[in-house]
Motif scaffolding. Structure first.
Motif, PDB file in Angstrom:
ATOM      1  N   ARG A   1       0.838  -1.213   0.000  1.00 53.53           N
ATOM      2  CA  ARG A   1       0.000   0.000   0.000  1.00 53.53           C
ATOM      3  C   ARG A   1       0.866   1.254   0.000  1.00 53.53           C
TER       4      ARG A   1
ATOM      5  N   ILE B   1      17.990  -4.208   8.236  1.00 57.76           N
ATOM      6  CA  ILE B   1      18.711  -3.398   9.222  1.00 57.76           C
ATOM      7  C   ILE B   1      17.917  -3.357  10.520  1.00 57.76           C
TER       8      ILE B   1
ATOM      9  N   VAL C   1      17.896   2.881  11.708  1.00 55.99           N
ATOM     10  CA  VAL C   1      16.932   3.589  10.851  1.00 55.99           C
ATOM     11  C   VAL C   1      17.247   5.095  10.800  1.00 55.99           C
TER      12      VAL C   1
ATOM     13  N   CYS D   1      -4.282  -2.890  13.520  1.00 51.76           N
ATOM     14  CA  CYS D   1      -4.294  -1.538  14.099  1.00 51.76           C
ATOM     15  C   CYS D   1      -5.708  -0.988  14.131  1.00 51.76           C
TER      16      CYS D   1
HETATM   17  P1  NAP Z   1       7.080  -1.709  16.007  1.00 48.41           P
HETATM   18  O1  NAP Z   1       7.787  -2.428  17.059  1.00 48.41           O
HETATM   19  O2  NAP Z   1       7.000  -0.240  16.085  1.00 48.41           O
HETATM   20  O3  NAP Z   1       7.739  -2.176  14.623  1.00 48.41           O
HETATM   21  C1  NAP Z   1       7.364  -1.598  13.395  1.00 48.41           C
HETATM   22  C2  NAP Z   1       8.617  -1.330  12.581  1.00 48.41           C
HETATM   23  O4  NAP Z   1       9.387  -0.301  13.210  1.00 48.41           O
HETATM   24  C3  NAP Z   1       9.536  -2.537  12.473  1.00 48.41           C
HETATM   25  O5  NAP Z   1      10.130  -2.530  11.198  1.00 48.41           O
HETATM   26  C4  NAP Z   1      10.572  -2.266  13.558  1.00 48.41           C
HETATM   27  O6  NAP Z   1      11.801  -2.905  13.310  1.00 48.41           O
HETATM   28  C5  NAP Z   1      10.711  -0.783  13.462  1.00 48.41           C
HETATM   29  N1  NAP Z   1      11.177  -0.139  14.679  1.00 48.41           N
HETATM   30  C6  NAP Z   1      10.926  -0.501  15.952  1.00 48.41           C
HETATM   31  N2  NAP Z   1      11.489   0.388  16.795  1.00 48.41           N
HETATM   32  C7  NAP Z   1      12.105   1.321  16.041  1.00 48.41           C
HETATM   33  C8  NAP Z   1      12.855   2.485  16.337  1.00 48.41           C
HETATM   34  N3  NAP Z   1      13.063   2.877  17.585  1.00 48.41           N
HETATM   35  N4  NAP Z   1      13.338   3.208  15.318  1.00 48.41           N
HETATM   36  C9  NAP Z   1      13.110   2.833  14.048  1.00 48.41           C
HETATM   37  N5  NAP Z   1      12.414   1.745  13.699  1.00 48.41           N
HETATM   38  C10 NAP Z   1      11.904   0.990  14.691  1.00 48.41           C
HETATM   39  O7  NAP Z   1       5.564  -2.151  15.847  1.00 48.41           O
HETATM   40  P2  NAP Z   1       4.964  -3.574  16.112  1.00 48.41           P
HETATM   41  O8  NAP Z   1       4.728  -3.703  17.574  1.00 48.41           O
HETATM   42  O9  NAP Z   1       5.748  -4.593  15.408  1.00 48.41           O
HETATM   43  O10 NAP Z   1       3.561  -3.396  15.332  1.00 48.41           O
HETATM   44  C11 NAP Z   1       2.379  -3.211  15.991  1.00 48.41           C
HETATM   45  C12 NAP Z   1       2.010  -1.746  16.083  1.00 48.41           C
HETATM   46  O11 NAP Z   1       1.845  -1.201  14.784  1.00 48.41           O
HETATM   47  C13 NAP Z   1       0.668  -1.590  16.774  1.00 48.41           C
HETATM   48  O12 NAP Z   1       0.674  -0.470  17.611  1.00 48.41           O
HETATM   49  C14 NAP Z   1      -0.269  -1.370  15.606  1.00 48.41           C
HETATM   50  O13 NAP Z   1      -1.469  -0.727  15.958  1.00 48.41           O
HETATM   51  C15 NAP Z   1       0.588  -0.563  14.693  1.00 48.41           C
HETATM   52  N6  NAP Z   1       0.075  -0.623  13.314  1.00 48.41           N
HETATM   53  C16 NAP Z   1      -0.455   0.506  12.768  1.00 48.41           C
HETATM   54  C17 NAP Z   1      -0.995   0.471  11.491  1.00 48.41           C
HETATM   55  C18 NAP Z   1      -1.589   1.698  10.850  1.00 48.41           C
HETATM   56  O14 NAP Z   1      -1.818   1.675   9.654  1.00 48.41           O
HETATM   57  N7  NAP Z   1      -1.860   2.765  11.570  1.00 48.41           N
HETATM   58  C19 NAP Z   1      -0.967  -0.723  10.777  1.00 48.41           C
HETATM   59  C20 NAP Z   1      -0.415  -1.858  11.359  1.00 48.41           C
HETATM   60  C21 NAP Z   1       0.116  -1.786  12.637  1.00 48.41           C
HETATM   61  P3  NAP Z   1      12.257  -4.206  14.144  1.00 48.41           P
HETATM   62  O15 NAP Z   1      11.269  -5.276  13.843  1.00 48.41           O
HETATM   63  O16 NAP Z   1      13.596  -4.497  13.596  1.00 48.41           O
HETATM   64  O17 NAP Z   1      12.257  -3.817  15.584  1.00 48.41           O
END
Ligand code: NAP
Length: 473
Positions: free
Chosen positions: A158, A204, A209, A281
């Motif tokens: 998307r 990475i 990032v 989400c």
């Molecule tokens: P996450 O931990 O934030 O991970 C998402 C991405 O961000 C991954 O690629 C992760 O890499 C990276 N990341 C994590 N910490 C980072 C940092 N400090 N700096 C830069 N990049 C970083 O999220 P998640 O827990 O996997 O996913 C669930 C969350 O996403 C929920 O809150 C959900 O509601 C939200 N979400 C929102 C939507 C929307 O469209 N609004 C859609 C889907 C999900 P690594 O895996 O390498 O840590």
């Protein structure tokens, strides 16, 4: 790669901060299926160089040529659909039916942007004191996409389909637990004929990032993920004066008004909460029902949640598979246990499943207050919190009483109640008598702490274009 070993050998509690490679763990078995090393600095540099070099020619490639590649990519996804769907199911646990739906939706979206990008980006003429003036939408360069694991193909497509059609090139940093999804997409775009550098995958850690955002070859960044990652990416983008779009989490209200049609509302309430094994989400997470319908709703909704079949996501009879990881399940257990210890009641579920895999049963909680974790955190698992309120005004007020605002829904047959929900709910999206969803033709995004900016539709495409004003005297 290819061997399986117990997850315990590589705890997913540790964050992916550079010490951990990309690991694909099957949530149904708890076994590691594949591992990939993080890229070296030289590999990252080479990827960015490729993207930057390719942008110089891709930005002038015709819409017709871009569309040809995009349609070929859609055909590949459609032709290989069951194989890719199985990869998703094994890598993050969604049911096979849901995985097939995700692959098909990606192909459909590729076709949509192949067909509509030119008109969505058409120059807009504007009246002014000049002889000719208006706005053109021009590509800006390589866009970094930091993506989550929950819809591992859809979240990327998307972003990538509209971006590539707009003349930008895509650089992906996918979540560290879905490396096979990242490689799958890279392969599809390459085999579709996109020139090298149009879609670049980087393995990475999150800790790298910020430095990629700061790199002069990256023009902008989009993140879908948690608030914590949003703050980090937003700060890095701000520090580098680069545009960013943030799609973050939420705890969306599912408002049940007096005129709701329960034949439709009850099954949709279940779907909304358990879709993607409770990890969406935009799932309805807080079910807010007016007093006049509350007893009937609680009885029917609890029965329907109890009847949900949990099991192997590859089994066609399964409706609810495992959550993605041991740490994700521990988070859900912690949130539910905290609520129960503080006086909430589980009408069904509430006790984690035994055995291998990261299963958690469908759960309905009542009596949840804002002092409980379940009352003030996003629950990423199949746990519904039900609130009973006096009337629709109170339902909307409670619906809005959260720091987030992603996708709210209201269930009502009465037109006045529908309009009240559309106007009163503070969210990026309000759906009426439908589970909140994403589609290529409508903008998608949130407000408050759910982030800012939009994806999809012309509005989403414009986020990563230079809206260049022209004026001819
Ligand atoms: P996450 O931990 O934030 O991970 C998402 C991405 O961000 C991954 O690629 C992760 O890499 C990276 N990341 C994590 N910490 C980072 C940092 N400090 N700096 C830069 N990049 C970083 O999220 P998640 O827990 O996997 O996913 C669930 C969350 O996403 C929920 O809150 C959900 O509601 C939200 N979400 C929102 C939507 C929307 O469209 N609004 C859609 C889907 C999900 P690594 O895996 O390498 O840590």
């Amino acid at each position: 790669m290819g061997s399986t070993r117990p997850t315990e050998l590589l705890s997913d509690e540790a964050c992916h901060d550079g010490g951990m490679p990309y690991v694909s763990t099957n949530p149904t078995t708890g076994l590691i299926e594949a591992e990939f090393d993080d890229f070296s600095d030289a590999q990252v540099d080479a990827g960015l160089e490729l993207a930057a070099a390719q942008f110089q020619s891709w930005k002038t490639t015709s819409f017709e040529d871009r569309a040809r590649y995009m349609i070929t990519a859609a055909e590949l996804l459609e032709g290989e659909l069951p194989v890719h769907a199985q990869t998703l199911t094994k890598e993050m646990g969604k049911t096979f039916a849901a995985a097939k739906g995700e692959v098909a939706k990606c192909a459909l979206t590729m076709r949509y942007y192949a067909e509509h990008a030119e008109s969505l980006l058409a120059e807009v003429a504007m009246e002014s004191s000049g002889s000719r003036s208006g706005v053109r939408f021009e590509p800006i360069g390589p866009v970094l996409a930091v993506m989550p694991w929950n819809f591992p193909l859809w979240q990327v497509v998307r972003f990538a389909a509209p971006s590539l059609m707009a003349g930008n090139v895509a650089v992906l940093k996918h979540a560290s637990n879905v490396p096979q999804a990242a490689l799958l997409l890279e392969s599809v775009f390459r085999r579709a004929g996109f020139p090298e550098g149009c879609f670049v995958n980087l393995f990475i850690p999150g800790s790298k990032v910020a430095s990629v955002i700061q790199d002069h070859r990256i023009a902008a960044v989009t993140l879908t993920g948690s608030e914590a990652a949003g703050m980090s990416v937003g700060a890095a983008a701000g520090g580098a004066l680069k545009k960013c779009v943030l799609e973050l989490g939420g705890s969306d209200p599912f408002v049940i008004a007096d005129s709701a049609d329960f034949e439709k509302t009850i099954p949709m309430a279940v779907t909304s909460r358990i879709q993607n094994n409770g990890q969406s989400c935009i799932a309805g997470k807080r079910f807010i029902v007016v007093d006049s319908r509350a007893d009937e709703f609680l009885e029917k909704f609890t029965a329907a949640m109890t009847a949900v079949q949990m099991g192997d996501p590859l089994d066609p009879a399964t409706v609810l598979g495992p959550v993605v990881s041991a740490s994700q399940r521990a988070e859900v257990i912690g949130q539910v246990d905290d609520a129960l210890e503080r006086g909430a009641v589980a009408l069904t579920g509430g006790v984690s499943a035994e055995g291998p895999g990261f299963f958690y049963p469908p759960t309905v909680l009542t009596g949840v207050t804002s002092e409980m974790r379940a009352g003030n955190e996003e629950i990423f698992g199949p746990v519904a919190v039900v609130h009973r309120v006096a009337d629709l005004d109170a339902a909307i007020a409670l619906g809005n009483d959260i720091p987030w605002g992603l996708g709210a829904s209201i269930w009502a047959q009465d037109a006045n109640e529908q309009q009240k929900g559309i106007e009163g709910l503070v969210a990026g999206m309000v759906f009426v008598n439908a589970v909140v969803g994403s589609m290529p033709e409508l903008p998608f995004g949130g407000t408050k702490r759910s982030g800012f900016g939009r994806e999809l539709s012309a509005i989403g495409m414009h986020e990563f274009c230079n809206a260049k004003t022209f004026f001819v005297a």
